[in-house]
Design a protein around this motif. Structure first.
Motif, PDB file in Angstrom:
ATOM      1  N   SER A 106       0.700  -1.646   0.273  1.00 55.02           N
ATOM      2  CA  SER A 106       0.141   0.245   0.072  1.00 55.02           C
ATOM      3  C   SER A 106       1.211   1.461   0.358  1.00 55.02           C
ATOM      4  CB  SER A 106      -1.156  -0.277   1.125  1.00 55.02           C
ATOM      5  OG  SER A 106      -0.085   0.233   2.211  1.00 55.02           O
ATOM      6  N   GLY A 107       0.019   2.434  -0.634  1.00 58.53           N
ATOM      7  CA  GLY A 107       0.831   3.456  -0.959  1.00 58.53           C
ATOM      8  C   GLY A 107       0.400   4.811  -1.075  1.00 58.53           C
ATOM      9  N   ALA A 108       1.053   6.234  -0.361  1.00 54.31           N
ATOM     10  CA  ALA A 108       0.483   7.455  -1.355  1.00 54.31           C
ATOM     11  C   ALA A 108       1.537   8.136  -0.959  1.00 54.31           C
ATOM     12  CB  ALA A 108      -0.483   7.468   0.540  1.00 54.31           C
ATOM     13  N   ILE A 109       1.259   8.747  -2.160  1.00 56.15           N
ATOM     14  CA  ILE A 109       2.531   9.806  -2.514  1.00 56.15           C
ATOM     15  C   ILE A 109       1.023  10.698  -3.143  1.00 56.15           C
ATOM     16  CG2 ILE A 109       3.847  10.973  -4.202  1.00 56.15           C
ATOM     17  CD1 ILE A 109       3.860   7.840  -5.698  1.00 56.15           C
ATOM     18  N   GLY A 110       1.882  12.247  -2.098  1.00 57.77           N
ATOM     19  CA  GLY A 110       1.423  13.716  -1.982  1.00 57.77           C
ATOM     20  C   GLY A 110       1.793  14.605  -3.431  1.00 57.77           C
ATOM     21  N   PHE A 111       1.359  15.343  -4.328  1.00 55.72           N
ATOM     22  CA  PHE A 111       1.589  15.752  -5.543  1.00 55.72           C
ATOM     23  C   PHE A 111       1.483  16.931  -4.729  1.00 55.72           C
ATOM     24  CE2 PHE A 111       0.810  11.844  -6.765  1.00 55.72           C
ATOM     25  CZ  PHE A 111       2.311  11.617  -7.729  1.00 55.72           C
ATOM     26  N   PRO A 112       2.341  18.464  -5.956  1.00 59.94           N
ATOM     27  CA  PRO A 112       1.160  19.309  -5.306  1.00 59.94           C
ATOM     28  C   PRO A 112       0.305  20.433  -6.664  1.00 59.94           C
ATOM     29  CG  PRO A 112       3.876  19.497  -6.796  1.00 59.94           C
ATOM     30  CD  PRO A 112       3.149  18.405  -6.683  1.00 59.94           C
ATOM     31  N   LEU A 113       0.332  19.547  -7.333  1.00 55.95           N
ATOM     32  CA  LEU A 113      -0.736  19.905  -8.396  1.00 55.95           C
ATOM     33  C   LEU A 113      -1.555  18.840  -8.756  1.00 55.95           C
ATOM     34  CD1 LEU A 113       1.058  21.845 -10.908  1.00 55.95           C
ATOM     35  CD2 LEU A 113      -0.452  22.510  -9.467  1.00 55.95           C
ATOM     36  N   SER A 156       1.921   1.368   4.031  1.00 59.03           N
ATOM     37  CA  SER A 156       3.379   0.909   4.253  1.00 59.03           C
ATOM     38  C   SER A 156       4.377   1.613   3.150  1.00 59.03           C
ATOM     39  CB  SER A 156       3.627  -0.313   2.912  1.00 59.03           C
ATOM     40  OG  SER A 156       4.903  -0.975   2.963  1.00 59.03           O
ATOM     41  N   PHE A 157       3.655   2.310   2.293  1.00 62.89           N
ATOM     42  CA  PHE A 157       5.133   3.484   1.430  1.00 62.89           C
ATOM     43  C   PHE A 157       4.748   5.160   1.323  1.00 62.89           C
ATOM     44  CE2 PHE A 157       6.670   5.877  -1.951  1.00 62.89           C
ATOM     45  CZ  PHE A 157       7.466   5.758  -1.879  1.00 62.89           C
ATOM     46  N   VAL A 158       4.973   6.489   1.431  1.00 61.40           N
ATOM     47  CA  VAL A 158       4.694   6.964   1.810  1.00 61.40           C
ATOM     48  C   VAL A 158       5.631   8.431   0.803  1.00 61.40           C
ATOM     49  CG1 VAL A 158       4.105   9.576   2.746  1.00 61.40           C
ATOM     50  CG2 VAL A 158       3.350   7.943   4.114  1.00 61.40           C
ATOM     51  N   ALA A 159       5.729   8.771  -0.144  1.00 61.31           N
ATOM     52  CA  ALA A 159       5.678   9.788  -1.290  1.00 61.31           C
ATOM     53  C   ALA A 159       5.941  11.307  -0.989  1.00 61.31           C
ATOM     54  CB  ALA A 159       6.422   9.294  -1.906  1.00 61.31           C
ATOM     55  N   LEU A 160       6.539  12.701  -0.485  1.00 60.26           N
ATOM     56  CA  LEU A 160       6.126  13.503  -0.299  1.00 60.26           C
ATOM     57  C   LEU A 160       6.864  14.072  -1.678  1.00 60.26           C
ATOM     58  CD1 LEU A 160       4.658  16.287   0.757  1.00 60.26           C
ATOM     59  CD2 LEU A 160       6.875  16.593   1.555  1.00 60.26           C
ATOM     60  N   ASP A 161       6.057  14.423  -3.498  1.00 56.49           N
ATOM     61  CA  ASP A 161       7.002  15.193  -4.398  1.00 56.49           C
ATOM     62  C   ASP A 161       6.602  16.868  -4.372  1.00 56.49           C
ATOM     63  OD1 ASP A 161       7.883  15.124  -6.482  1.00 56.49           O
ATOM     64  OD2 ASP A 161       6.152  15.268  -7.816  1.00 56.49           O
ATOM     65  N   ARG A 192       5.105   2.596   7.362  1.00 54.28           N
ATOM     66  CA  ARG A 192       5.212   1.703   7.617  1.00 54.28           C
ATOM     67  C   ARG A 192       6.391   0.916   7.493  1.00 54.28           C
ATOM     68  NH1 ARG A 192       0.032   0.043   6.857  1.00 54.28           N
ATOM     69  NH2 ARG A 192       1.201  -1.734   5.451  1.00 54.28           N
ATOM     70  N   GLN A 193       7.155   1.032   6.389  1.00 52.95           N
ATOM     71  CA  GLN A 193       8.327   0.759   5.778  1.00 52.95           C
ATOM     72  C   GLN A 193       8.870   1.397   5.317  1.00 52.95           C
ATOM     73  OE1 GLN A 193       7.202  -2.818   3.207  1.00 52.95           O
ATOM     74  NE2 GLN A 193       6.292  -4.140   4.853  1.00 52.95           N
ATOM     75  N   GLU A 194       8.575   2.416   4.796  1.00 51.64           N
ATOM     76  CA  GLU A 194       9.637   3.893   4.073  1.00 51.64           C
ATOM     77  C   GLU A 194       8.625   5.247   3.821  1.00 51.64           C
ATOM     78  OE1 GLU A 194      12.139   4.002  -0.495  1.00 51.64           O
ATOM     79  OE2 GLU A 194      10.519   1.918  -0.222  1.00 51.64           O
ATOM     80  N   THR A 195       9.758   5.909   3.541  1.00 52.26           N
ATOM     81  CA  THR A 195       9.058   7.198   3.628  1.00 52.26           C
ATOM     82  C   THR A 195       9.982   8.185   2.529  1.00 52.26           C
ATOM     83  OG1 THR A 195       7.562   7.061   5.020  1.00 52.26           O
ATOM     84  CG2 THR A 195       8.644   9.159   4.284  1.00 52.26           C
TER      85      THR A 195
END
Length: 843
Positions: A30-37, A88-93, A117-120
């Motif tokens: 599972s995962g989530a990515i945040g984008f500026p637009l 499990s995974f989170v990213a901030l662009d 939980r596992q990777e940022t």
């Protein structure tokens, strides 16, 4: 979650950071990515959905929520990213946007608090490194180099802007102005702005990506990770309004935008758009330091990020405001400037209805209303009034479905221009945001779907307006024909020569030459010419066959060494050694005709040319005599001089002193006249042959159509003329005057042994005057042939009777003496000048 599992992937644009984050997220459960637009969030949502399937991926933005029940991967805008994530995974662009005055505190909060939980993974520019190390001491930092180089190529005008270019402007007015110029001069441009809906933006980008247009005009939102096949980025300006003041872009901001040029291993270029500074203002240009920084990716590191309390207390409005304005505790953080949501809260806190807002639930709900984005960009005051009206409606509990449907229906109107449609899209985005709230609108899903449907319809209408205004339909037709047989294009030629394809004007045919529409861009010209070379010869061949059937004599003309039809050259005439008749060399357009029409046209032109060139038969006779073995070398030399002079030559230049007398009868028989001053062929001095020699380009000297004496021009003597004082006279007419003078002399002096050369005679100047010479000029012309005049003395005062006539005598000089006199004779001063008067006194 420990800091050891947090990775910061930093570097310039085109380093594959976002691609890496997508790959890493898809490798987790599972995962989530945040984008500026939201445009970028939608783009990545489509990519991940193609990998994982529709039911596994969610899209969460302020205006749209697509949340399948079993969704395990979230593509979000940073503001809409849930703060309580269990993935499990989170990213901030674009994490460096934590330094943005308006939105920075949101990015800073996600950077500090959102963890997988596992990777940022934190994605951003290299300038973020010192800040992120200070805020997250155990972060693992890795830098990625750019895949391709970025080079500065200086300013470029629109007319010289390379294909596959993006022009970046910093206001809607400038975007429209540049796009309009591109449509007018280069065929069209796609338009991308942050205010466009994702649907409009995607369809505009599709125009560019598919090659229907070669240019895209965008705001600086293009720098936020939008992936385009751009080779060059041109800045229409280097200043922007940052919400507080107009300022010059920072080098890092310039690089973020310029970095859109080049994809993967393909290098890119950047520069400015020349001619945008106004008449008195210089064009924007990068400094040497800025160019170095952008090309080498070296920028001043960030010294701080903006911060605002992300979990304020909701005991009261005053407590809420106090927490939102509280200062940060870390040295690398700065209190965020007052954003639109806090400004709205403080304004409405002074309204009478704010006194009734009590308790954490009510204060939280009021803060959520004040956090409504100002999509319409009307400013704090107008936005605060809208939020106040919204809050009063929410006081009833929920907005009724009928009320929300009525507001949405008011915006369901596709009429209007670009600005009107953009205003409606901004308004429907506001209602889409309102309808997404779970506790604001009854029948939430239905109202959200309605709002999204209206936004899609408005987006379609806006795309149509943008395309209609900024894209030439002709470009679309031509681009769609790429890779197809150009001869299959439905090209038609109108009676006036207009060429069109599918009703779109492409250019004109004049004669057999196709001229591209002047408004067509350079790339279109190549395509149009390629299509014309295949499709037009067949149509033009039919026109040529019709012209030949009617007869070419009344349709073509001979001028400036070429045969022309409707003003366009059909064939050039080139001189052939040893012949008076020139060769006929067909033009490129004639050579491109099908074989049968081409042969028929050339045969008709050859036949017509034989008839037209008949007056030049005497010249042809001279050519044949010059190659006749019976002519001696001296006669051949004289003939070659005559041919070089196109029918005449002065005695001094002819070398007549070397010509044996027995050769003169031979030359006279072929039409050569030995005059007092010139040797010429009289038949070639007539108006018709002189005009022909000029028309076929053989004799490039000025042509005097009337062939009468004219005012002399020392530098441009008409062909077949010689000087006579201030006038010029045709050579054969001058010879006629000389012969009349000699006949008068012979009669007056006697003939044979009784001839008295010293005896003066009276010469009547009626003949030269009747031809058109002025009396003084006639005297000067005769003087060239050795005739000298002695003016008669005037009658004494009081005497009566006719005046005595002038007396003439003939004193011929040898050719060598005449040449010496010409070399030593002083230049006559300009008539009427002081030097001319002085010369008269000396004489």
């Amino acid at each position: 979650m420990s800091d050891q599992a947090i990775k910061a992937v930093l570097g310039p644009t085109n380093t594959g950071k976002t691609h890496l984050a997508i790959e890493r997220m898809c490798g987790h459960s599972s995962g989530a990515i945040g984008f500026p637009l939201r445009l970028l969030a939608r783009e990545v949502y489509d990519r991940v959905r193609a990998i994982k399937g529709d039911d596994q991926v969610a899209l969460i933005t302020g205006e749209q929520r697509i949340e399948p029940k079993n969704a395990r991967y979230l593509c979000c805008t940073v503001e809409a990213m849930p703060r309580s994530l269990d993935v499990s995974f989170v990213a901030l662009d674009e994490a460096q946007l934590g330094a943005d005055r308006e939105r920075g505190h949101v990015f800073t909060d996600r950077l500090l608090n959102l963890r997988g939980r596992q990777e940022t993974m934190l994605l951003g520019a290299a300038t973020l490194e010192p800040v992120v190390k200070a805020l997250i001491p155990k972060v693992e930092v890795s830098e990625r180099p750019r895949f391709s180089t970025l080079s500065h190529i200086g300013p470029r005008k629109l007319s010289r802007l390379p294909p596959r270019s993006a022009v970046v402007a910093f206001s809607a007015e400038q975007v429209y102005a540049v796009a309009e110029m591109l449509r007018r001069f280069r065929g069209g441009a796609a338009v991308v702005m942050g205010a466009l809906s994702p649907e409009t933006r995607n369809r505009q980008v599709e125009l560019f990506q598919n090659g229907e247009v070669d240019y895209i005009v965008a705001t600086d939102a293009i720098g936020m990770g939008l992936n385009l096949d751009v080779n060059h980025v041109a800045f229409a300006g280097l200043t922007k309004f940052d919400g507080v003041r107009m300022r010059r872009l920072f080098p890092a901001e310039m690089a973020q935008i310029a970095g859109r040029a080049g994809r993967h291993q393909r290098d890119g270029t950047f520069g400015t758009l020349a001619g945008q500074g106004g008449r008195n203002a210089p064009a924007p240009e990068f400094t040497e330091d800025e160019i170095y920084a952008i090309e080498e990716h070296r920028f001043a590191p960030l010294t701080h990020l903006y911060w605002r309390e992300a979990e304020p207390r909701f005991d009261s409005i005053a407590t809420l405001i106090g927490d939102l304005e509280s200062p940060p505790q870390h040295a690398m953080l700065r209190a965020a400037p007052e954003a639109i949501d806090l400004a709205t809260l403080k304004r409405l806190a002074e309204e009478p209805f704010a006194a009734a807002i009590r308790g954490p639930g009510q204060v939280r709900r009021f803060w959520e209303a004040c956090s409504l984005p100002d999509f319409r960009a009307r400013g704090p005051d107008v936005h605060a009034r809208f939020v106040a009206r919204l809050w009063q409606d929410l006081q009833q509990g929920y907005l009724g479905a009928d009320y929300a449907a009525a507001r949405i229906s008011e915006l369901d109107n596709m009429a209007g221009d670009i600005d009107t449609l953009q205003g409606r899209i901004a308004a429907i985005r506001t209602w889409a945001y309102i309808c997404q709230r779970p506790d604001w609108v009854l029948a939430r899903d239905e109202m959200a779907a309605r709002a999204h449907a209206v936004e899609a319809k408005l987006s379609d209408a806006l795309h149509g307006r943008l395309t209609e205004r900024f894209v030439n339909r002709r470009t679309t037709i031509l681009m769609k024909s790429l890779g197809q047989d150009a001869s299959a294009l439905p090209i038609a030629i109108a009676e006036d020569g207009a060429v069109s394809v599918d009703g779109e004007h492409l250019g004109r045919v004049e004669g057999l030459r196709f001229t591209v529409d002047p408004s067509a861009r350079h790339e279109d010209r190549r395509m149009l010419l390629a299509a014309a070379e295949k499709a037009l010869p067949r149509l033009l061949g039919q026109q040529v066959e019709a012209m030949v059937a009617k007869g070419v004599a009344d349709q073509v003309e001979l001028a400036k060494g070429a045969i022309r039809w409707n003003g366009q050259v059909l064939a050039q005439l080139e001189a052939k050694e040893g012949q008076a008749r020139p060769l006929l060399v067909p033009s490129r357009e004639v050579a491109a005709l099908p074989e049968n029409p081409r042969k028929a046209l050339l045969a008709a032109l050859e036949s017509w040319l034989d008839t037209v060139l008949a007056p030049l038969d005497p010249l042809e006779k001279l050519h044949r005599a010059a190659s006749d073995p019976e002519a001696g070398s001296q006669a051949r030399a004289l003939l070659l001089n005559l041919l070089a002079g196109h029918g005449f030559v002065t005695r001094e230049q002819a070398g007549i002193e070397h010509l044996p007398k027995e050769m003169r009868p031979f030359l006279r028989r072929i039409g050569v006249t030995f005059g007092a001053l010139d040797i010429f062929a009289p038949a070639l001095l007539k108006p018709a042959p002189r005009r022909l020699l000029s028309a076929i380009g053989t004799d490039r000297r000025p042509l005097e159509e009337a062939m009468l004496p004219v005012v002399a021009d020392r530098k441009k003597l008409p062909s077949g003329y010689r000087h006579a004082g201030s006038q010029a006279i045709r050579i054969d007419l001058a010879e006629k005057i000389f012969r009349a003078a000699h006949e008068t002399r012979v009669k007056a002096q006697g003939s044979g042994k009784q001839q008295d050369r010293r005896r003066k005679f009276v010469l009547d100047l009626a003949l030269p005057i009747s031809i058109g010479l002025e009396e003084d000029n006639a005297v000067r012309l005769l003087g060239q042939a050795g005739f000298r005049v002695q003016r008669a003395r005037a009658l004494k005062e009081g005497a009566f009777g006719p005046p005595r006539p002038d007396r003439w005598e003939w004193r011929p000089r040898p050719v060598g003496a005449r040449r010496k006199q010409q070399r030593s004779e002083p230049v006559r001063p300009r008539e009427g000048s002081a030097f001319a008067a002085l010369a008269d006194l000396v004489r």
